[in-house]
Enzyme design. Structure first.
Site, mmCIF file in Angstrom:
data_model
loop_
_atom_site.group_PDB
_atom_site.id
_atom_site.type_symbol
_atom_site.label_atom_id
_atom_site.label_comp_id
_atom_site.label_asym_id
_atom_site.label_seq_id
_atom_site.Cartn_x
_atom_site.Cartn_y
_atom_site.Cartn_z
ATOM 1 C CB THR A 9 33.571 19.555 55.258
ATOM 2 O OG1 THR A 9 33.997 18.233 55.553
ATOM 3 C CG2 THR A 9 34.551 20.185 54.269
ATOM 4 C CG ASP A 34 28.779 19.700 58.109
ATOM 5 O OD1 ASP A 34 29.607 20.612 57.928
ATOM 6 O OD2 ASP A 34 28.541 18.829 57.244
ATOM 7 N N GLY A 35 28.291 22.683 58.979
ATOM 8 C CA GLY A 35 27.732 23.919 58.430
ATOM 9 C C GLY A 35 26.688 23.621 57.375
ATOM 10 C CB ALA A 36 23.878 24.481 56.126
ATOM 11 C CE LYS A 52 26.039 19.402 55.334
ATOM 12 N NZ LYS A 52 27.112 20.410 55.402
ATOM 13 N N GLY A 53 27.196 21.018 50.399
ATOM 14 C CA GLY A 53 28.060 20.536 49.324
ATOM 15 C C GLY A 53 28.852 21.623 48.631
ATOM 16 C CD GLU A 107 29.428 18.283 54.082
ATOM 17 O OE1 GLU A 107 28.491 18.497 53.294
ATOM 18 O OE2 GLU A 107 30.273 19.140 54.373
HETATM 19 C C1 5RP Z 1 30.768 21.477 52.525
HETATM 20 C C2 5RP Z 1 29.520 22.007 53.108
HETATM 21 C C3 5RP Z 1 29.635 23.118 54.086
HETATM 22 O O1 5RP Z 1 28.964 22.770 55.245
HETATM 23 C C4 5RP Z 1 28.993 24.337 53.488
HETATM 24 O O2 5RP Z 1 29.574 24.581 52.226
HETATM 25 C C5 5RP Z 1 29.171 25.561 54.399
HETATM 26 O O3 5RP Z 1 30.511 25.980 54.384
HETATM 27 P P1 5RP Z 1 31.031 27.254 55.149
HETATM 28 O O4 5RP Z 1 30.987 26.919 56.595
HETATM 29 O O5 5RP Z 1 32.436 27.419 54.618
HETATM 30 O O6 5RP Z 1 30.146 28.413 54.792
HETATM 31 O O7 5RP Z 1 28.431 21.562 52.839
HETATM 32 O O8 5RP Z 1 30.525 20.492 51.566
#
Ligand code: 5RP
Length: 225
Positions: A34, A87-89, A100-101, A109
């Site tokens: 996400t 996934d991102g971080a 994350k979060g 996640e």
């Molecule tokens: C969502 C997350 C996302 O991986 C984290 O917030 C990174 O988001 P972005 O890619 O928009 O910088 O943990 O709960």
């Protein structure tokens, strides 16, 4: 390059981690995270939809985007393992431990990360830190326990704040903890996770990244942990 351009760059780079996977009869099932970086990844993934049986998604938002591209969303209970989770971080350290979060999706996640054989994190270089804790640590909490959990987080040395107006996909609230210095991510993850009322803490040490594709001015750097 702008932050969005860097996010797009790592999202494109992550596609090679999908194409290198053998496609089983019936198609591949991927774990999809996400956030804004993952949104770019989902858009890239659309061209590979014919190889996919579907994706296990970590949020309603990502599920909607996947379906919009004609990619089926599968229930976590329908699969035993997925070969890859992208996934991102919000932060990542030199050991692949993450916070994350930021997008409030941490619990799902962590569930999808735990289903996966391999976690590939995609992030721009602003997310790379020496020690976790600059980004406020998200904790998903059952609403009736929020005050109690916030008092316990304050005793750990942080400044907890209830995230205003946010209800998670699971019907819970998010507490963001400012000012924590996370010297031992695995120990702090284990400690906070066991408190009554805590659904999930946004430290990913047990379910850390295996690889991070980090986008910077010089291109994409691959960190292997
Ligand atoms: C969502 C997350 C996302 O991986 C984290 O917030 C990174 O988001 P972005 O890619 O928009 O910088 O943990 O709960």
């Amino acid at each position: 390059m702008t932050q969005d351009e860097l996010k797009k760059l790592v999202a494109k780079a992550a596609i090679s981690h999908v194409t290198e996977l053998p496609v089983p009869p019936g198609g591949l099932v991927l774990g999809v995270g996400t956030g804004s970086t993952v949104n770019f990844f989902i858009d890239e993934l659309a061209v590979l939809r014919d190889r996919l049986a579907g994706a296990v998604s970590s949020s309603e938002r990502s599920s909607e985007r996947l379906r919009g591209h004609g990619i089926a969303v599968l229930d976590g209970n329908a699969v035993e393992r997925v070969p890859l989770y992208i996934d991102g971080a919000d932060e990542i350290d030199g050991n692949g431990h993450m916070i994350k979060g930021g997008g409030a999706a941490l619990t799902r996640e962590k569930i999808v990360a735990d289903l996966a054989d391999r976690f590939v994190c995609i992030a721009d270089e602003s997310k790379r830190v020496e020690q976790l804790g600059r980004f406020p640590l998200p904790v998903e909490v059952i609403p009736m326990a929020s005050s109690q959990v916030m008092r316990a987080l304050a005793r750990l040395g942080g400044r907890p704040e209830l995230r205003a107006g946010v209800v998670t996909d699971n019907g819970n609230v998010i507490v963001d903890v400012h000012g924590l210095r996370i010297a031992d991510p695995a120990a702090m993850e284990a400690e906070i996770n066991q408190w009554p009322g805590v659904v999930c803490v946004g430290i990913f040490a047990r379910n850390k990244a295996d690889v991070c594709l980090l986008g910077g001015a010089g291109g994409v750097q691959t960190l292997v942990f």
